[in-house]
Design a protein around this motif. Structure first.
Motif, mmCIF file in Angstrom:
data_model
loop_
_atom_site.group_PDB
_atom_site.id
_atom_site.type_symbol
_atom_site.label_atom_id
_atom_site.label_comp_id
_atom_site.label_asym_id
_atom_site.label_seq_id
_atom_site.Cartn_x
_atom_site.Cartn_y
_atom_site.Cartn_z
ATOM 1 N N GLN A 9 41.516 43.995 46.148
ATOM 2 C CA GLN A 9 41.368 44.559 44.816
ATOM 3 C C GLN A 9 42.716 44.478 44.095
ATOM 4 N N ARG A 68 30.021 40.967 54.347
ATOM 5 C CA ARG A 68 29.041 41.512 53.412
ATOM 6 C C ARG A 68 27.638 41.199 53.916
ATOM 7 N N CYS A 71 22.234 43.617 49.920
ATOM 8 C CA CYS A 71 21.859 45.024 49.720
ATOM 9 C C CYS A 71 20.379 45.066 49.330
ATOM 10 N N PRO A 90 30.257 52.361 45.086
ATOM 11 C CA PRO A 90 30.725 51.057 44.611
ATOM 12 C C PRO A 90 31.846 50.555 45.508
ATOM 13 N N TRP A 92 34.510 49.131 44.763
ATOM 14 C CA TRP A 92 35.860 49.284 44.228
ATOM 15 C C TRP A 92 36.452 50.672 44.423
ATOM 16 N N VAL A 135 28.795 48.774 47.209
ATOM 17 C CA VAL A 135 28.027 47.744 46.520
ATOM 18 C C VAL A 135 28.974 46.830 45.749
ATOM 19 N N VAL A 136 28.834 45.522 45.977
ATOM 20 C CA VAL A 136 29.600 44.526 45.240
ATOM 21 C C VAL A 136 28.803 44.192 43.979
ATOM 22 N N GLU A 137 29.291 44.642 42.853
ATOM 23 C CA GLU A 137 28.522 44.542 41.613
ATOM 24 C C GLU A 137 28.239 43.100 41.201
ATOM 25 N N GLU A 138 29.167 42.203 41.532
ATOM 26 C CA GLU A 138 29.005 40.816 41.096
ATOM 27 C C GLU A 138 27.867 40.097 41.805
ATOM 28 N N THR A 139 27.507 40.549 43.023
ATOM 29 C CA THR A 139 26.543 39.787 43.823
ATOM 30 C C THR A 139 25.323 40.584 44.265
ATOM 31 N N GLY A 140 25.391 41.932 44.219
ATOM 32 C CA GLY A 140 24.303 42.736 44.761
ATOM 33 C C GLY A 140 24.373 42.866 46.272
#
Length: 583
Positions: A9, A68, A71, A90, A92, A135-140
């Motif tokens: 990050q 990963r 999800c 999340p 992050w 949760v990785v927002e970019e990929t689900g």
């Protein structure tokens, strides 16, 4: 190569000249590993869908492994310090740290049907382990990483379980795995698994010898096999602070002859445990000036300093106080509080007398000095398996008069406590509380050891009957409740139903109106803590059974044979009551 999303990050400190490698695990996921060193690795299949991965650098460095999973069909994320919050965080969010004195390096992504989508654990249980999950927002996807300082011969060891077995089973396997990697753990004495009496909520700091002795006989008569005397025994101060802790001399007013007092309590039957706030030395003690060169931090709101266990002087001072209680006063054990307070951010450099570099190692060496023959109670959030060799029981963190929190915290502990006895936070209630709600509190901690903390001499006959009935049930079924196959349901909903089974006995506790599976044979017990008095039995194998219903005080409400056809069968069980079904 393509690294896992978010392995670094923007606000993370990246190791200089880091190297990255991909490590296939054989489980359908690939680890993306990063370190400022050359890396070697081994992958060992432990079972179908379970692997152990060891990543070793060629020189000391921080090693981070990230991975990963999709999800999909996910309901909750379980973590050792997750408390009541079982949502999906999340990726992050700020990383979490686990070390000997706080938390444990384990987590589980739970899917529909309470299966484990991915359970992970790290083998390091003393030094700090940092983890990020979410949760990785970019990929689900749901992302994970874990890191700690590693060295040749002492790398990052990671256990991954993608077997999709029940989440509770995978966490029990993590505890068993940790145990194979740790030093031997002494057997937990039977007394540690029996109901206990605590002075804390009943007396707060207003504790004295006469008050404790007044409770000893009634507690023993109800089946409590230990008494835990909490804060207040060491001082005449009643200000709820810690300005007077650290010298650990009995209050001359409250405990004028503590050895004789302990003997009188033990003559009634219970073992005796005494409370210590281990890391603190208060401002109003004679020790204050002496420990100033050996402190980690000053806690202004506690009016005390946290002393630094990296120094032999500190360890010998603290261990000497605690050992005296056992060896001179006749205590059976110690309630050791606030170990998590040793986990200060950015501890100062140790002084020249220190003999270890890390606070974690200092805490471990301190606990190793305590008498090994005594009972030791620890508490959430210091739940690391690195503490197992020095403890016999671990208690849920404080949640006075909160049955739901007590249930969730004791179930969380049961999942990863390994060999230790799990104790509930102390049970208290208003003097006018109904026996049904008293029973509901007891049922909420049915799968842990109850600690009672009310004035037993002031209970109504109905409250006393309720205590006697349920504490007798705890004692009679302790083996199944504490050692049986343990399957809590729906962590996303705070465990609305919990079951333990062993031999021909199945014990289910209901905290919400969910159907209960009826076994094809044997004895089913259903404890009802819900306000709804209709318990639904889900029958898959037809037949007849004998059903007996008891109220919260153990009185028989109904009894007789029942015919069970496949489907759902309602049975009226009062709140705080119990159903016995023999097939």
């Amino acid at each position: 190569m393509t690294t896992a999303p978010g392995i670094w990050q923007p606000h993370d400190s990246e190791p200089a000249e880091r190297r990255e490698v991909s490590v296939p695990t054989g489980l359908g996921v690939t680890l993306e590993v990063s370190a400022a060193a050359e890396l070697a690795w081994t992958v060992t299949e432990l079972a179908d869908g379970v692997a152990e991965v060891e990543i070793t650098p060629d020189r000391p460095t921080v090693v981070r492994a990230a991975w990963r999973v999709p999800c999909v069909d996910v309901t909750a994320f379980w973590a050792a310090d997750g408390g009541e919050h079982r949502g999906l965080p999340p990726f992050w969010r700020k990383p979490r740290t686990a070390a000997l004195e706080k938390n444990a390096p384990v987590g589980c992504l739970v899917g529909a049907g309470d299966v484990a989508v991915c359970t992970y654990a790290v083998g390091e249980v003393v030094r700090p382990v940092r983890t990020r999950t979410g949760v990785v927002e970019e990929t689900g996807d749901f992302g994970f990483w874990a890191e700690h300082d590693a060295a040749p011969g002492a790398g990052l060891v990671l256990r991954l379980d993608l077997s999709r077995r029940p989440f509770a089973t995978t966490l029990a396997d993590v505890a068993a795995w940790w145990r194979t990697r740790a030093e031997p753990v002494p057997d937990v004495p039977r007394v540690a698994r029996m109901p206990a009496y605590s002075t804390w909520y009943a007396m707060q700091q207003h504790v004295d010898a006469a008050g404790v002795e007044r409770q000893a006989g009634p507690a023993a008569a109800l089946g409590c096999e230990m008494i835990i005397v909490d804060d207040g025994w060491h001082s005449d101060d009643r200000g709820r602070g810690y300005g007077y802790v650290g010298e650990w001399e009995p209050s001359a007013a409250a405990f004028p002859d503590i050895s004789r007092h302990v003997a009188r309590v033990r003559d009634e039957g219970p073992a005796y445990l005494l409370w210590y706030a281990l890391p603190f030395v208060g401002r109003h003690t004679a020790l204050w000036d002496r420990v100033q060169p050996y402190t980690l931090a000053y806690k202004e709101h506690m009016n005390a300093v946290i002393v630094d266990p990296r120094h032999p002087y500190v360890r010998e001072l603290l261990a000497g106080h605690l050992s005296r209680a056992v060896q001179e006063w006749g205590m059976d054990g110690l309630k050791i509080d606030f170990i998590d307070q040793f986990a200060v951010d950015d501890p100062p450099a140790p002084g020249p007398e220190a003999d270890c570099e890390t606070v974690n190692e200092g805490v471990r060496r301190l606990l190793a000095l305590l008498p090994r023959e005594c009972l030791v109670e620890l508490r959430q959030p210091y739940v690391s398996p690195g503490l197992w060799p020095y403890a016999t029981m671990i208690r849920a963190s404080d949640c006075p008069l909160s049955p739901a929190h007590n249930r969730q915290r004791t179930v969380d502990l049961r999942l990863i406590a390994g060999p230790l006895a799990v104790h509930a936070d102390m049970l208290m209630w208003h003097p006018s509380e109904s026996p049904e709600r008293v029973a509901a509190q007891l049922v909420n901690v049915l799968f842990a050891v109850p600690q009672i903390s009310v004035d037993l001499t002031a209970q109504t006959p109905e409250q006393t009957e309720t205590l006697r009935f349920w504490l007798a049930f705890f004692r009679e079924h302790a083996d199944v409740l504490q050692h049986g196959d343990f399957q809590p349901a729906r962590p996303d909903l705070g465990y609305p139903q919990v079951t333990a089974s062993g031999g021909d006995q199945v014990i289910t506790a209901c905290y919400a109106p969910l159907p209960v599976e009826a076994p094809a044979a044997g004895t089913l017990w259903v404890a009802n803590a819900d306000a709804s008095t209709e318990v639904l039995l889900r029958v898959r194998t037809p037949g007849t059974a004998d059903a007996t219903v008891f109220d919260c005080r153990g009185r028989t409400v109904s009894s007789g044979p029942v015919s069970l056809s496949p489907g759902l069968h309602p049975v009226t069980v009062p709140t705080g009551g119990l159903l016995r079904l023999d097939r």
